[in-house]
Design an enzyme around this catalytic site. Structure first.
Site, PDB file in Angstrom:
ATOM      1  N   CYS A   1     -26.913  33.546 -18.936  1.00 58.74           N
ATOM      2  CA  CYS A   1     -27.735  34.530 -19.628  1.00 58.74           C
ATOM      3  C   CYS A   1     -26.888  35.776 -19.900  1.00 58.74           C
ATOM      4  O   CYS A   1     -26.039  36.150 -19.111  1.00 58.74           O
ATOM      5  CB  CYS A   1     -28.947  34.888 -18.789  1.00 58.74           C
TER       6      CYS A   1
ATOM      7  N   GLU B   1     -28.500  36.008 -13.814  1.00 56.87           N
ATOM      8  CA  GLU B   1     -29.157  34.818 -14.345  1.00 56.87           C
ATOM      9  C   GLU B   1     -30.638  34.895 -14.000  1.00 56.87           C
ATOM     10  O   GLU B   1     -31.031  35.573 -13.051  1.00 56.87           O
ATOM     11  CB  GLU B   1     -28.568  33.536 -13.734  1.00 56.87           C
TER      12      GLU B   1
END
Length: 237
Positions: free
Chosen positions: A2, A103
């Site tokens: 991410c 993340e």
């Protein structure tokens, strides 16, 4: 991976941790705990033999691709030799310093962010590639991306991919303009720090709003269950 990192120290701090002693610090970026793509952030690179810290836009898309493809935040290691990325891989290697990356796990309505960092809590040297040059019509024309590859070990519990992280010696080689394309490819595949060197903990869900900042976002919070990988959401590579 991410697309969010913790970059809460000064550029000079990162350069000294990188063991640079003579460098040009042209960065004006402020330390932030919640850094997202679409912002100008300090990167380490070598230009005309000079060790430099410059602020580059996090995101890349060449001018010819305007309105054709989205701006990329990351580039997959296995695709660096493709035509789109090869010029940057050969001549635009950079290091993105950070204190950790984030993340998210869980379902779309209950995502839990995690802070991943070295167990030593030393700075991370994230491998990146960039188009370093005069600003174009869009800042992404002279931006950078972080290189990712498949996660291994227990890191797969957080996300299927992870950033390519070097130690200082390997990161210095990555920046060496004399390193050939093939040698850089070998370095990327063989010198990344392994999962057992990292640790992680859950952090405040307020991290999800890119406008939120502060040290509290990178502190651990209680978590009742083990991480379950995100089941939906945009994958930045």
């Amino acid at each position: 991976m991410c697309a969010r990192i913790d970059q809460n120290e000064t550029p000079r701090h990162y350069a000294l941790a990188f063991r640079w002693t003579a460098f040009t610090d042209a960065s004006q970026a402020q330390p932030l705990f919640n850094v997202s793509p679409g912002t100008a952030r300090p990167v380490l690179h070598v230009a005309d033999g000079e060790q430099r810290i410059d602020d580059l836009f996090w995101g890349y898309r060449p001018a010819w691709a305007m309105d054709k493809i989205p701006v990329a935040a990351n580039a997959r290691l296995e695709k660096l030799n493709q035509r789109y990325w090869a010029p940057l891989f050969a001549h635009g290697r950079v290091i993105v310093p950070a204190d950790g990356w984030y993340e998210w796990t869980g379902g779309p309505k209950d995502k839990q962010p995690w802070h991943i960092h070295l167990k030593s809590r030393q700075p991370l040297f994230l491998a990146g590639i960039a188009s370093v040059g005069p600003a174009g019509e869009h800042p992404a024309e002279s931006g950078f991306v972080i290189i990712t590859y498949g996660a291994e070990g227990s890191l797969v519990d957080l996300h299927s991919r992870r950033p390519l992280v070097f130690d200082a010696d390997s990161a210095a080689l990555w920046l060496d303009p004399h390193l050939s394309h093939a040698q850089a490819d070998t370095l990327a595949h063989e010198a990344s720090l392994q999962a057992e060197l990292f640790d992680w903990y859950p952090v405040d869900k307020a991290l999800g709003n890119v406008r939120n900042q502060g040290a509290q976002l990178a502190r651990p919070v209680s978590q009742q269950s083990s991480p379950a990988p995100v089941q939906a959401g945009f994958d930045f590579g």
